[in-house]
Design an enzyme around this catalytic site. Structure first.
Site, mmCIF file in Angstrom:
data_model
loop_
_atom_site.group_PDB
_atom_site.id
_atom_site.type_symbol
_atom_site.label_atom_id
_atom_site.label_comp_id
_atom_site.label_asym_id
_atom_site.label_seq_id
_atom_site.Cartn_x
_atom_site.Cartn_y
_atom_site.Cartn_z
ATOM 1 N N SER A 1 51.023 43.645 30.237
ATOM 2 C CA SER A 1 51.047 42.457 31.085
ATOM 3 C C SER A 1 52.336 41.701 30.774
ATOM 4 O O SER A 1 53.415 42.286 30.839
ATOM 5 C CB SER A 1 49.792 41.610 30.852
ATOM 6 O OG SER A 1 49.721 40.553 31.782
ATOM 7 N N HIS B 1 50.090 44.308 34.930
ATOM 8 C CA HIS B 1 49.614 43.215 35.772
ATOM 9 C C HIS B 1 50.776 42.685 36.613
ATOM 10 O O HIS B 1 51.760 42.177 36.064
ATOM 11 C CB HIS B 1 49.045 42.080 34.921
ATOM 12 C CG HIS B 1 47.821 42.476 34.167
ATOM 13 N ND1 HIS B 1 47.406 41.813 33.034
ATOM 14 C CD2 HIS B 1 46.908 43.456 34.379
ATOM 15 C CE1 HIS B 1 46.289 42.371 32.586
ATOM 16 N NE2 HIS B 1 45.978 43.376 33.378
ATOM 17 N N ASP C 1 42.685 42.032 28.489
ATOM 18 C CA ASP C 1 42.467 43.245 29.281
ATOM 19 C C ASP C 1 42.992 44.444 28.490
ATOM 20 O O ASP C 1 44.075 44.406 27.925
ATOM 21 C CB ASP C 1 43.199 43.129 30.619
ATOM 22 C CG ASP C 1 42.851 44.254 31.583
ATOM 23 O OD1 ASP C 1 41.789 44.886 31.414
ATOM 24 O OD2 ASP C 1 43.647 44.496 32.518
#
Length: 198
Positions: free
Chosen positions: A15, A42, A139
């Site tokens: 991310s 992401h 995540d």
């Protein structure tokens, strides 16, 4: 213990700060690197991803943004398209395929690292290597745990070297990670021990 011969695929989650980390890892992969590499970063939905174009000119491997039901080809890097979960579908004796899903976000993200990691763990089992890179949320921690429970191997970027340490820290806290490595250490292992070069 790292056993390069058993690895059938590599999955990577990232991310915030992840593009910089990938720019360290992906160009290090030699042209004869055999395992496919599936990556979730992401990215903002509703915009085309610039990642395949960014890395295509820097990497020896083919870089793809896959379509639903594409067969997973060795020696290819796949980036999850914006707004889609990317999953691995086992197909019995045939090569695994990619499935794209618009199911609701997981951990506030679509694509979700957890979704990729969990489906890949089911498809590849002990032949999977999962890598958790820089990111600002958790995540990937559950997916990394699923990889470990399926017999696969997990690495996390050393949080001290990550732009955003929350993602690798969460995977480490889940007791999902076999080794915590710097990007240099990961790149060296991947380039020297997972290609055919000595």
């Amino acid at each position: 213990m790292f056993d390069a011969d058993r690895i059938g695929a590599v999955v990577i989650g990232a991310s915030a700060g992840g593009v910089e980390a990938l720019n360290h890892l992906l160009p290090a992969l030699p042209k004869d690197f055999e395992p496919p590499v599936l990556i979730v970063v992401h990215v903002r939905q509703g915009q085309p991803s610039l990642l395949p174009g960014l890395f295509a000119s820097r990497c020896a491997l083919a870089i793809e943004e896959p379509f639903d039901k594409d067969l997973i080809v060795p020696g290819t890097v796949y980036f999850a398209p914006p707004g889609y979960h990317m999953l691995v579908e086992a197909q019995g004796g045939a090569a695994p395929a990619i499935a794209l899903s618009v199911d609701p976000p997981v951990r506030f993200s679509r694509p979700s690292v957890d979704v990729l990691f969990e489906s890949a763990a089911h498809a590849y089992g002990e032949r999977l290597l999962g890598i958790v890179l820089s990111g600002a949320n958790d995540d990937g921690s559950r997916g990394a745990r699923a990889i470990r429970e399926a017999g696969g191997l997990c690495w996390a970027q050393n949080p001290e070297t990550a732009t955003a340490p929350a993602m690798p820290l969460a995977a480490i806290a889940q007791d999902a990670v076999h080794e915590v490595l710097t990007l240099d250490e990961m790149a060296l292992r991947l380039s020297r021990r997972m290609g055919r070069q000595p």
